[in-house]
Design a protein around this motif. Structure first.
Motif, PDB file in Angstrom:
ATOM      1  N   LYS B  74       0.825  -1.250  -0.112  1.00 59.07           N
ATOM      2  CA  LYS B  74       0.029   0.195  -0.114  1.00 59.07           C
ATOM      3  C   LYS B  74       0.964   1.256  -0.037  1.00 59.07           C
ATOM      4  N   ASN B  75       1.926   1.032   0.705  1.00 57.57           N
ATOM      5  CA  ASN B  75       2.967   2.501   0.888  1.00 57.57           C
ATOM      6  C   ASN B  75       3.557   2.600  -0.424  1.00 57.57           C
ATOM      7  N   ILE B  76       3.730   1.523  -1.208  1.00 55.89           N
ATOM      8  CA  ILE B  76       4.713   1.479  -2.425  1.00 55.89           C
ATOM      9  C   ILE B  76       3.685   2.025  -3.710  1.00 55.89           C
ATOM     10  N   VAL B  77       2.672   1.766  -3.786  1.00 58.63           N
ATOM     11  CA  VAL B  77       1.993   1.875  -5.050  1.00 58.63           C
ATOM     12  C   VAL B  77       0.887   2.969  -4.709  1.00 58.63           C
ATOM     13  N   GLY B  78       0.646   3.212  -3.414  1.00 55.87           N
ATOM     14  CA  GLY B  78      -0.537   4.424  -3.185  1.00 55.87           C
ATOM     15  C   GLY B  78      -1.795   3.491  -2.895  1.00 55.87           C
ATOM     16  N   ASN B  79      -2.766   4.262  -2.275  1.00 60.46           N
ATOM     17  CA  ASN B  79      -4.005   3.578  -1.843  1.00 60.46           C
ATOM     18  C   ASN B  79      -4.770   3.291  -2.956  1.00 60.46           C
ATOM     19  N   LYS B  80      -5.256   4.139  -3.850  1.00 60.24           N
ATOM     20  CA  LYS B  80      -6.005   3.688  -5.059  1.00 60.24           C
ATOM     21  C   LYS B  80      -5.356   2.490  -6.020  1.00 60.24           C
ATOM     22  N   PHE B  81      -4.262   2.738  -6.141  1.00 63.23           N
ATOM     23  CA  PHE B  81      -3.803   1.593  -6.983  1.00 63.23           C
ATOM     24  C   PHE B  81      -3.699   0.461  -6.204  1.00 63.23           C
ATOM     25  N   TYR B  82      -3.411   0.409  -4.816  1.00 65.54           N
ATOM     26  CA  TYR B  82      -3.386  -0.888  -4.290  1.00 65.54           C
ATOM     27  C   TYR B  82      -4.972  -1.506  -4.156  1.00 65.54           C
ATOM     28  N   SER B  83      -6.017  -0.798  -4.024  1.00 63.87           N
ATOM     29  CA  SER B  83      -7.139  -1.277  -3.834  1.00 63.87           C
ATOM     30  C   SER B  83      -7.596  -1.867  -5.519  1.00 63.87           C
ATOM     31  N   GLU B  84      -7.066  -1.352  -6.200  1.00 58.94           N
ATOM     32  CA  GLU B  84      -7.492  -1.896  -7.730  1.00 58.94           C
ATOM     33  C   GLU B  84      -6.630  -3.215  -7.890  1.00 58.94           C
ATOM     34  N   LEU B  85      -5.408  -3.155  -7.531  1.00 59.93           N
ATOM     35  CA  LEU B  85      -4.571  -4.356  -7.560  1.00 59.93           C
ATOM     36  C   LEU B  85      -5.331  -5.589  -6.700  1.00 59.93           C
ATOM     37  N   ARG B  86      -5.990  -5.341  -5.643  1.00 64.75           N
ATOM     38  CA  ARG B  86      -6.340  -6.011  -4.711  1.00 64.75           C
ATOM     39  C   ARG B  86      -7.538  -6.880  -5.489  1.00 64.75           C
ATOM     40  N   SER B  87      -8.414  -5.831  -6.261  1.00 65.87           N
ATOM     41  CA  SER B  87      -9.704  -6.474  -6.503  1.00 65.87           C
ATOM     42  C   SER B  87      -9.400  -7.746  -7.804  1.00 65.87           C
ATOM     43  N   PHE B  88      -8.234  -7.127  -8.632  1.00 69.32           N
ATOM     44  CA  PHE B  88      -7.864  -7.848  -9.444  1.00 69.32           C
ATOM     45  C   PHE B  88      -7.515  -9.571  -8.932  1.00 69.32           C
ATOM     46  N   ALA B  89      -6.693  -9.268  -8.007  1.00 72.88           N
ATOM     47  CA  ALA B  89      -6.107 -10.537  -7.114  1.00 72.88           C
ATOM     48  C   ALA B  89      -7.512 -11.338  -6.690  1.00 72.88           C
ATOM     49  N   ASN B  90      -8.257 -10.610  -6.146  1.00 70.36           N
ATOM     50  CA  ASN B  90      -9.366 -11.606  -5.573  1.00 70.36           C
ATOM     51  C   ASN B  90     -10.150 -12.318  -6.763  1.00 70.36           C
ATOM     52  N   GLU B  91     -10.454 -11.475  -7.833  1.00 69.21           N
ATOM     53  CA  GLU B  91     -11.003 -11.988  -8.989  1.00 69.21           C
ATOM     54  C   GLU B  91     -10.142 -13.094  -9.520  1.00 69.21           C
TER      55      GLU B  91
END
Lengths: 117, 380
Positions: B74-91
């Motif tokens: 989260k600290n590396i890529v920023g909050n917004k990008f982090y949550s987007e990546l997270r949703s892709f990961a779940n998918e």
């Protein structure tokens, strides 16, 4: 027999009137587009001279020439057009049957020059 | 600083290399992928099921300004990008899919790039991971846009050439007629003939005026923004029919108009009027001879997102062969089409501007039916 091929009735009237004025006595037939001319030729009519417009609906002057230039006993074709566009002028060189290219308006001198009067 | 230089030099074979490596890892228990990943110019991120970072390659660290001490993604890529990546990961976990996404990424310094992210899950030693592959596609997408712009410009240039050519021709035609007429009138003494020539002069001038008006309508449509009002179809149609009253043959055409009640429709009134006037004028112009009972039915009905206008006439119809061409610029489909061949082109362009569609159904000698669908340009 002279064919005038133009979809503009005013132009056709002017041309006929100019021919009358020089006491021209050959038969003159008027057509509205290239397709009508091909129909008439198919019926055996052989014009000596065709005065041809370029921009016409149904079959324009160039489309007509694409077909006509393969015919035997071709008439002398003169282009009478309001297009002074160089592309049209250059295209006229492609067809051997074209003897002249005149830009409208036409007058007594144009008629005299075409028919060698 | 975003490490664009490194990620820009991605070659397609790299993707296959990663793909193949993944495949062979699955099949032959290849011990480590990290050696291969270190040498790639693509940025790689691998997380476990809990979305904890397991691995990042050099390219990733350079690109996202990460360092070995920082492990919080989260600290590396920023909050917004982090949550987007997270949703892709779940998918990826849930559906076992390979997916690709284009994401805008803005670095801490404010540099913005477009990243293509490829997301895929894989298993190794009974653990499941998600691998993210990042590629900077900013330039690629810009190039695609430039290419699309170029194509539309090329098309416009061809149209413009045609336009100038035809305009020059159609403006000259009535003028040359005038000059020609003046020439033969000069020595004419027959009063009856002279009167005919005057009539023809008048017609030539009107024709030129008509053409200039159409060109004006055309440029108006392309240049002016839409002016949206609630449309009162009744008064609009009345005004159009009133304009057409004195057209040739108009009195022989039986017109019936049906407009659905409670239409709540918004559009550009002036443009709509241009369209309807042209279509109705054509229906009158190409009606059959007087002996027939010529009819023209106009039906306007509401649709969920707009309205449908159907114009049906029993006129001369349009041959199948020329139907695709009638909306082309400067196309004249009939020997008695004495205009510039621009009317239906303007109709088509105007409909496009209004966000609608136009379709044609006709049988030569029987009928022509034109159907317009127009979206309402304001929420109901």
């Amino acid at each position: 027999m002279i064919f005038i091929v133009d979809d503009d009735p005013v132009h056709n009237l002017i041309t006929t009137q100019l021919l009358n004025n020089v006491q021209f006595n050959e038969e003159v037939v008027i057509f509205n587009n290239g397709k009508e001319v091909l129909g008439s030729i198919a019926q055996g009519n052989l014009p000596r001279v065709i005065l041809l417009d370029i921009n016409m609906p149904i079959m324009n002057g160039w489309e007509f020439l694409e077909v006509y230039h393969n015919f035997k006993n071709m008439a002398e074709v003169y282009i009478l057009t309001s297009s002074s566009n160089h592309i049209d002028l250059e295209r006229a060189d492609e067809f051997e049957c074209i003897r002249g290219y005149y830009t409208k308006p036409i007058n007594k001198e144009t008629i005299k020059s075409i028919f060698g009067l | 600083m975003v490490g664009t230089a490194e990620v820009n030099f991605v070659v397609i074979s790299n993707i296959f290399l990663v793909q193949n490596t993944l495949d062979s890892a699955k099949n032959s228990k290849m011990p480590s992928l990290s050696k291969v990943f270190e040498s790639l110019s693509l940025s790689i991120l691998i997380t476990d099921e809990k979305f904890e970072v397991v691995y990042t390659n050099n390219s990733f660290n350079n690109f996202f300004d990460g360092n070995e001490k920082e492990i919080e993604l989260k600290n590396i890529v920023g909050n917004k990008f982090y949550s987007e990546l997270r949703s892709f990961a779940n998918e990826a976990f849930n559906l076992d899919l390979v997916s690709e996404h284009d994401l805008n990424y803005t670095s801490l310094e404010g540099d913005s790039v477009l990243l293509n992210v490829r997301v895929q899950q894989y298993e190794e030693n009974k653990n499941t991971y998600v691998i993210f592959i990042f590629k900077d596609v900013s330039q690629t997408r810009v190039n695609q846009k430039i290419k699309a712009y170029k194509e539309s410009l090329d098309k416009m240039n061809i149209e413009l050439d045609q336009f100038v050519y035809k305009t020059a021709h159609d403006l000259r035609a009535p003028l040359t007629n005038l000059i020609g007429l003046i020439g033969i009138m000069r020595n004419e003494t027959d009063l009856e003939l002279l009167s005919t020539y005057f009539d023809l002069q008048e017609k030539s001038v009107s024709k030129m005026d008509d053409f200039i008006q159409k060109i004006t309508a055309y440029t108006k449509n392309t240049r002016l923004p839409l002016l949206v009002h609630k449309i009162d179809f009744k008064s609009l149609i009345d005004s159009v029919l009133n304009d057409l009253m004195y057209y040739d043959k108009s009195e022989f055409v039986k017109k019936s108009v049906h407009i659905s009640k409670d239409l709540n429709f918004y559009s550009d009134k002036e443009r709509l009027e241009i369209v309807l006037k042209k279509l109705l004028a054509n229906a009158i112009k190409f009606s059959k001879s007087k002996d027939n009972i010529s009819t023209l039915n106009l039906n306007i009905s509401g649709e969920e997102t707009g309205c449908r206008i159907v114009l049906h006439d029993n006129g001369i119809g349009i041959p199948n062969a020329i139907q695709p061409k009638v909306f082309d610029m400067f196309y004249r489909g009939h020997a008695s089409a004495d205009g510039a061949g621009i009317g239906l082109y303007i109709v088509k362009e105007t409909i496009l501007k209004l966000g609608g569609t136009i379709s044609l159904n006709s049988e030569e000698g029987l009928f022509t039916e034109i159907t317009l669908f127009l979206p309402s340009l304001k929420e109901k």
